[in-house]
Design an enzyme around this catalytic site. Structure first.
Site, short mmCIF file in Angstrom:
data_model
loop_
_atom_site.label_atom_id
_atom_site.label_comp_id
_atom_site.label_asym_id
_atom_site.label_seq_id
_atom_site.Cartn_x
_atom_site.Cartn_y
_atom_site.Cartn_z
N ASP A 17 2.64 -4.60 1.95
CA ASP A 17 3.08 -3.53 2.83
C ASP A 17 4.34 -2.84 2.29
O ASP A 17 5.16 -3.46 1.62
CB ASP A 17 3.37 -4.11 4.22
CG ASP A 17 3.54 -3.04 5.28
OD1 ASP A 17 2.98 -1.94 5.11
OD2 ASP A 17 4.23 -3.31 6.27
N ASN A 65 -7.55 1.93 7.18
CA ASN A 65 -6.84 2.85 6.28
C ASN A 65 -7.57 4.17 6.06
O ASN A 65 -6.98 5.14 5.57
CB ASN A 65 -6.58 2.20 4.93
CG ASN A 65 -5.49 1.15 4.96
OD1 ASN A 65 -5.46 0.25 4.13
ND2 ASN A 65 -4.58 1.24 5.93
#
Length: 240
Positions: A17, A65
């Site tokens: 991340d 995503n």
């Protein structure tokens, strides 16, 4: 690294991340952050391999995503090919085996082609398995497993009373991979984000403040050292 050679986890999973925020902080476009993150995959994979980790699973692209801007998604779909085109010879030399989990058929054809090539060319390697979670979501995986189990029961291949944890695990994408002993998330966020929900039931969780491009081999080794000091009881009690 010599002090790390005892009690090495078989399987480490990482939520990579912070690429976009890293780029923004440095005044760069988001895709530059993803590019830097790609470079760090190599560094951490080689470090994990050297430390004796047997499986390294990286959350590369989630089923959620796809909602990102199309330009960013398009770039992310090119990253696996860029990464493997650049580093596959080195990974092969290190005896690393490439695998994927997730809805592979839902990826663009060019992504499938480059990843399939790497999987094929490393299929006989016997070292660490580098597993990319691509178009992966844990809820999607569990639903897929439930459908598979139901079909097995309906076909008469399985009795309901035979369904247990071990049986269900064999219908997951990770059916031949041990559950991760360690889950790492970078960039200071404290979420699991639909990643390996079944498999991390008893994983040790580590949350690193560094963004993924800034997460160093030393950070990785420090987490392994911390893991070695933890006591894993799996719901039981320490023997007196």
């Amino acid at each position: 690294m010599d002090t790390l050679m005892r009690n090495i986890p078989q399987h480490v999973a990482i939520i990579m991340d912070g690429n976009g925020r890293y780029a923004k902080r440095l005044g760069m476009p988001r895709i530059k952050g993803h590019q830097e993150g790609m470079e760090n995959v190599r560094r951490i994979a080689l470090t994990a391999n050297e430390c004796g980790v047997k499986y390294l699973t990286l959350f590369a692209f989630s089923t959620e995503n796809w909602t990102r801007p199309s330009k960013e998604v398009s770039f992310l779909m090119k990253l696996p090919g860029n990464f493997l085109g650049k580093f596959l010879p080195e990974l092969k030399d290190k005896n690393i085996k490439i695998r994927t989990i997730g809805n592979f058929d839902g990826l663009p054809k060019h992504t499938q082609k480059s990843v399939s090539k790497a999987v094929l060319e490393t299929a006989e390697n016997s070292g660490m398995e580098l597993i990319f979670a691509l178009n992966y979501g844990s809820r999607d995986e569990i639903i897929h497993a439930v459908k598979s189990v139901v079909e097995s029961v309906q076909n008469g291949d399985t009795a309901i009373e035979d369904i247990n944890n071990e049986f269900f695990s064999q219908h997951l994408f990770t059916k031949d991979v041990p559950d991760p002993e360690i889950l790492i998330r970078t960039s200071g966020e404290y979420r699991i984000s639909n990643f390996l929900l079944w498999q991390i039931s008893y994983s040790e969780l580590f949350f690193a403040n560094e963004s993924w491009p800034e997460f160093t081999p030393e950070n990785f080794e420090d987490i392994l050292s911390q893991y070695q000091k933890r006591e894993r009881r799996f719901g039981g009690l320490k023997e007196e």
